[in-house]
Design a protein around this motif. Structure first.
Motif, PDB file in Angstrom:
ATOM      1  N   THR A 111       0.855  -1.171   0.000  1.00 17.71           N
ATOM      2  CA  THR A 111       0.000   0.000   0.000  1.00 17.71           C
ATOM      3  C   THR A 111       0.896   1.226   0.000  1.00 17.71           C
ATOM      4  O   THR A 111       2.006   1.201   0.510  1.00 17.71           O
ATOM      5  CB  THR A 111      -0.934   0.013   1.225  1.00 17.71           C
TER       6      THR A 111
ATOM      7  N   ARG B  24      -7.562   3.968  -2.759  1.00 25.02           N
ATOM      8  CA  ARG B  24      -6.532   3.025  -2.313  1.00 25.02           C
ATOM      9  C   ARG B  24      -5.359   3.175  -3.264  1.00 25.02           C
ATOM     10  O   ARG B  24      -5.543   3.347  -4.469  1.00 25.02           O
ATOM     11  CB  ARG B  24      -7.029   1.573  -2.364  1.00 25.02           C
TER      12      ARG B  24
ATOM     13  N   ASP C 174      -9.069   2.910  12.956  1.00 22.02           N
ATOM     14  CA  ASP C 174     -10.440   2.428  12.804  1.00 22.02           C
ATOM     15  C   ASP C 174     -11.409   3.489  12.309  1.00 22.02           C
ATOM     16  O   ASP C 174     -12.407   3.176  11.683  1.00 22.02           O
ATOM     17  CB  ASP C 174     -10.955   1.864  14.138  1.00 22.02           C
TER      18      ASP C 174
ATOM     19  N   ASN D 174      -7.501  -7.870  -0.845  1.00 20.15           N
ATOM     20  CA  ASN D 174      -6.641  -9.047  -0.770  1.00 20.15           C
ATOM     21  C   ASN D 174      -5.587  -8.891  -1.863  1.00 20.15           C
ATOM     22  O   ASN D 174      -5.910  -8.450  -2.961  1.00 20.15           O
ATOM     23  CB  ASN D 174      -7.420 -10.342  -1.036  1.00 20.15           C
TER      24      ASN D 174
ATOM     25  N   PHE E 275      -1.174  -4.614   4.963  1.00 21.35           N
ATOM     26  CA  PHE E 275      -2.257  -3.685   5.242  1.00 21.35           C
ATOM     27  C   PHE E 275      -2.272  -3.192   6.679  1.00 21.35           C
ATOM     28  O   PHE E 275      -3.256  -2.650   7.139  1.00 21.35           O
ATOM     29  CB  PHE E 275      -3.598  -4.313   4.883  1.00 21.35           C
ATOM     30  N   ASN E 276      -1.182  -3.336   7.398  1.00 16.96           N
ATOM     31  CA  ASN E 276      -1.109  -2.861   8.775  1.00 16.96           C
ATOM     32  C   ASN E 276      -0.463  -1.485   8.833  1.00 16.96           C
ATOM     33  O   ASN E 276       0.507  -1.262   9.529  1.00 16.96           O
ATOM     34  CB  ASN E 276      -0.317  -3.854   9.642  1.00 16.96           C
TER      35      ASN E 276
ATOM     36  N   LEU F 257     -10.447  -6.186  -4.483  1.00 15.31           N
ATOM     37  CA  LEU F 257     -10.899  -5.091  -3.631  1.00 15.31           C
ATOM     38  C   LEU F 257     -12.420  -5.134  -3.539  1.00 15.31           C
ATOM     39  O   LEU F 257     -13.096  -5.228  -4.563  1.00 15.31           O
ATOM     40  CB  LEU F 257     -10.436  -3.759  -4.229  1.00 15.31           C
TER      41      LEU F 257
ATOM     42  N   ARG G  53     -12.340   2.953   3.605  1.00 18.06           N
ATOM     43  CA  ARG G  53     -11.192   2.325   2.959  1.00 18.06           C
ATOM     44  C   ARG G  53     -11.530   0.859   2.732  1.00 18.06           C
ATOM     45  O   ARG G  53     -11.434   0.050   3.643  1.00 18.06           O
ATOM     46  CB  ARG G  53      -9.979   2.458   3.860  1.00 18.06           C
ATOM     47  N   PRO G  54     -11.933   0.501   1.518  1.00 14.29           N
ATOM     48  CA  PRO G  54     -12.384  -0.870   1.286  1.00 14.29           C
ATOM     49  C   PRO G  54     -11.269  -1.887   1.510  1.00 14.29           C
ATOM     50  O   PRO G  54     -10.089  -1.600   1.290  1.00 14.29           O
ATOM     51  CB  PRO G  54     -12.824  -0.859  -0.171  1.00 14.29           C
ATOM     52  N   LYS G  55     -11.659  -3.051   1.964  1.00 12.38           N
ATOM     53  CA  LYS G  55     -10.721  -4.138   2.220  1.00 12.38           C
ATOM     54  C   LYS G  55     -10.185  -4.681   0.900  1.00 12.38           C
ATOM     55  O   LYS G  55     -10.879  -4.681  -0.112  1.00 12.38           O
ATOM     56  CB  LYS G  55     -11.402  -5.277   2.992  1.00 12.38           C
TER      57      LYS G  55
ATOM     58  N   ALA H 274     -11.610   3.090   8.628  1.00 14.83           N
ATOM     59  CA  ALA H 274     -11.836   1.749   8.101  1.00 14.83           C
ATOM     60  C   ALA H 274     -13.066   1.659   7.208  1.00 14.83           C
ATOM     61  O   ALA H 274     -13.069   0.937   6.225  1.00 14.83           O
ATOM     62  CB  ALA H 274     -11.955   0.752   9.247  1.00 14.83           C
TER      63      ALA H 274
END
Length: 144
Positions: free
Chosen positions: A6, A101, A32, A42, A25-26, A54, A38-40, A35
């Protein structure tokens, strides 16, 4: 080596693929409170490509823009629905709104052949590896 990260950590050095995948992604930049906007995502590595998946429910492919500039892949979602400031919620667990993102592209990605598809609220971006970076597996080297 997988260097796909990212954007906030784009210049960090990682020791291994597993370390990168664990830490991808950390980002301490995000907490939070961000969160929901900001879409999750992989990110997976396959033999000949990387794949970003996404989650973007409620969006159409026309509302999502993907740009590559200076080796930074930017994904923007622009919602037609604007928040109603006067709305009173008794429970609110998600916010549907615009998002951005960013991912830094590793040198191993063939940036000229990136493709994307969108189906059932999932954006899938395929990042093919350059031919010279595809792992051909173990081989025996003859001594001359």
């Amino acid at each position: 080596m997988l260097n796909l990260m990212t954007y906030p950590n784009a210049h960090s050095k990682m020791k291994s693929n597993n370390d990168l995948l664990d830490r991808l992604f950390n980002d301490s930049v995000w907490n939070d409170s961000f969160a929901s906007s900001r879409p999750k995502a992989n990110v997976k590595e396959e033999k000949d490509q990387f794949v970003i998946e996404l989650v973007a429910p409620g969006f159409t492919k026309e509302q999502i823009n993907i740009n590559l500039e200076k080796e930074i892949l930017t994904i923007k979602g622009e919602s037609e629905k604007k928040e109603q400031e006067a709305a009173r919620y008794t429970t609110r667990e998600f916010v549907a709104g615009d998002f951005v993102r960013r991912f830094s592209m590793p040198d191993s990605v063939d940036t000229e052949n990136i493709t994307a598809g969108f189906s059932n609220g999932i954006l899938e971006i395929r990042l093919p590896k350059r031919e010279e970076n595809i792992d051909r597996g173990p081989r025996t080297i003859k001594i001359g």
